[in-house]
Design an enzyme around this catalytic site. Structure first.
Site, PDB file in Angstrom:
ATOM      1  CE  LYS A  57      37.381  43.446  37.449  1.00 54.23           C
ATOM      2  NZ  LYS A  57      38.563  42.698  37.874  1.00 54.23           N
ATOM      3  CG  HIS A 115      40.011  44.170  32.264  1.00 56.07           C
ATOM      4  ND1 HIS A 115      40.189  42.928  32.817  1.00 56.07           N
ATOM      5  CD2 HIS A 115      40.037  45.060  33.287  1.00 56.07           C
ATOM      6  CE1 HIS A 115      40.323  43.061  34.133  1.00 56.07           C
ATOM      7  NE2 HIS A 115      40.230  44.345  34.449  1.00 56.07           N
ATOM      8  CG  ASN A 167      36.045  46.673  35.219  1.00 53.80           C
ATOM      9  OD1 ASN A 167      34.935  46.386  34.763  1.00 53.80           O
ATOM     10  ND2 ASN A 167      37.132  45.953  34.959  1.00 53.80           N
ATOM     11  N   GLY A 220      42.229  41.823  41.776  1.00 57.97           N
ATOM     12  CA  GLY A 220      41.330  40.972  42.548  1.00 57.97           C
ATOM     13  C   GLY A 220      42.037  40.095  43.567  1.00 57.97           C
ATOM     14  CB  SER A 235      44.231  45.117  45.113  1.00 57.45           C
ATOM     15  OG  SER A 235      43.984  43.783  44.678  1.00 57.45           O
ATOM     16  CD  GLU A 285      43.178  47.216  35.429  1.00 53.70           C
ATOM     17  OE1 GLU A 285      42.567  47.604  36.420  1.00 53.70           O
ATOM     18  OE2 GLU A 285      42.684  46.455  34.583  1.00 53.70           O
TER      19      GLU A 285
HETATM   20  P1  PGA Z   1      40.366  45.000  41.389  1.00 53.33           P
HETATM   21  O1  PGA Z   1      40.151  44.991  39.795  1.00 53.33           O
HETATM   22  O2  PGA Z   1      40.305  46.453  41.819  1.00 53.33           O
HETATM   23  O3  PGA Z   1      39.250  44.177  41.938  1.00 53.33           O
HETATM   24  O4  PGA Z   1      41.712  44.437  41.642  1.00 53.33           O
HETATM   25  C1  PGA Z   1      40.725  45.965  38.981  1.00 53.33           C
HETATM   26  C2  PGA Z   1      40.375  45.709  37.531  1.00 53.33           C
HETATM   27  O5  PGA Z   1      40.351  44.544  37.119  1.00 53.33           O
HETATM   28  O6  PGA Z   1      40.103  46.643  36.754  1.00 53.33           O
END
Ligand code: PGA
Length: 253
Positions: free
Chosen positions: A11, A97, A9, A175, A215, A169
């Site tokens: 983003k 999401h 993803n 993040g 993460s 998630e």
């Molecule tokens: P991250 O994000 O791996 O940076 O924690 C995961 C997501 O939001 O799909």
């Protein structure tokens, strides 16, 4: 065997040039997926066609949109419809999401509409669910996630639910560098599968892929994906680095 998926993803990150280079690095990396494994890249809208062209010859690499409208078509300036995505051969779309839920007020009911419109246009929804930190501290995560599934997915028929991918998630792990422990992830994934089983029966529940997100990185992917009910991951930060995401793809079961 259930489909195992490593989903990126991106983003709202990377310029077009950076995104192109990243995908080129990934398609030329030494990755050969098995029949039950897929790599899926949720890229920004303007990069979709480039992404489709870049991965189309690579076995079991697919491109996803990060969002779509719940409306069919018409006067909705700035929106992108599922029909438009289907018309450029997009196979997957993230739905719900936590960032969409939080910053764009997407409710469970609205997301039910997005799920429907994806399915009507031959797009596999990657339905995201997961609780905030406070909900987990109150030990209400199981009922919270169950309600998200119930209100956005459980109107679907057995045939339809089989076309859904679920991504669990926990918001507190996105993040933040703080992953759920393997036990926490497995426990929630088993709970989700049990809820699916209660609604649709065991054989259907056993066929639905449930990804973990929050993460995930090269250093922890193998351990997280190793759990019985974890069928891969939805990866933000670590999907922006070719070597990291290559290792994550290779960690699939
Ligand atoms: P991250 O994000 O791996 O940076 O924690 C995961 C997501 O939001 O799909």
């Amino acid at each position: 065997m259930r489909k195992q998926i490593a989903a990126a993803n991106w983003k709202m990150n990377l310029t077009y040039q950076q995104g192109t280079t990243l995908l080129q690095d990934l398609v030329t990396a030494d990755i050969s997926l098995k029949e039950n494994q897929s790599a899926v890249f949720a890229v920004p809208f303007p990069y979709l066609e480039m992404a489709i062209d870049t991965v189309h010859h690579k076995y079991n690499f697919f491109i996803a949109a990060q969002n779509c409208s719940d409306k069919k078509s018409g006067a909705f300036t700035g929106e992108v419809s599922a029909e438009m995505l289907n018309s450029i051969d997009i196979n997957y779309c993230l739905v719900g999401h936590s960032e969409r839920r939080e910053y764009f007020n997407e409710s469970n009911a609205l997301l039910a509409g997005k799920v429907n419109i994806c399915l009507a246009n031959n797009i596999t929804p990657v339905f995201c669910c997961g609780e905030a930190l406070q909900t987990r501290e109150d030990n209400k995560q199981n009922t919270f996630v169950e309600q998200q599934l119930r209100e956005s997915l459980f109107h679907l028929s057995k045939d339809e639910i089989l076309k859904i991918v679920i991504a669990y998630e926990p918001i507190w792990a996105i993040g933040t560098g703080k992953t759920a422990s393997t036990e926490q992830a497995q426990e929630m994934h088993a709970h989700i599968r049990q809820v699916l089983k209660n609604q649709y029966g065991e054989s259907i529940a056993e066929q639905i892929s449930i990804l973990y997100g929050g993460s995930v990185k090269a250093a922890n992917a193998k351990e997280i994906f190793g759990s019985k009910d974890v069928d891969g991951g939805l990866v933000g930060g670590a999907s922006l680095v070719a070597t990291e995401f290559t290792a994550i793809i290779k960690a699939l079961k």
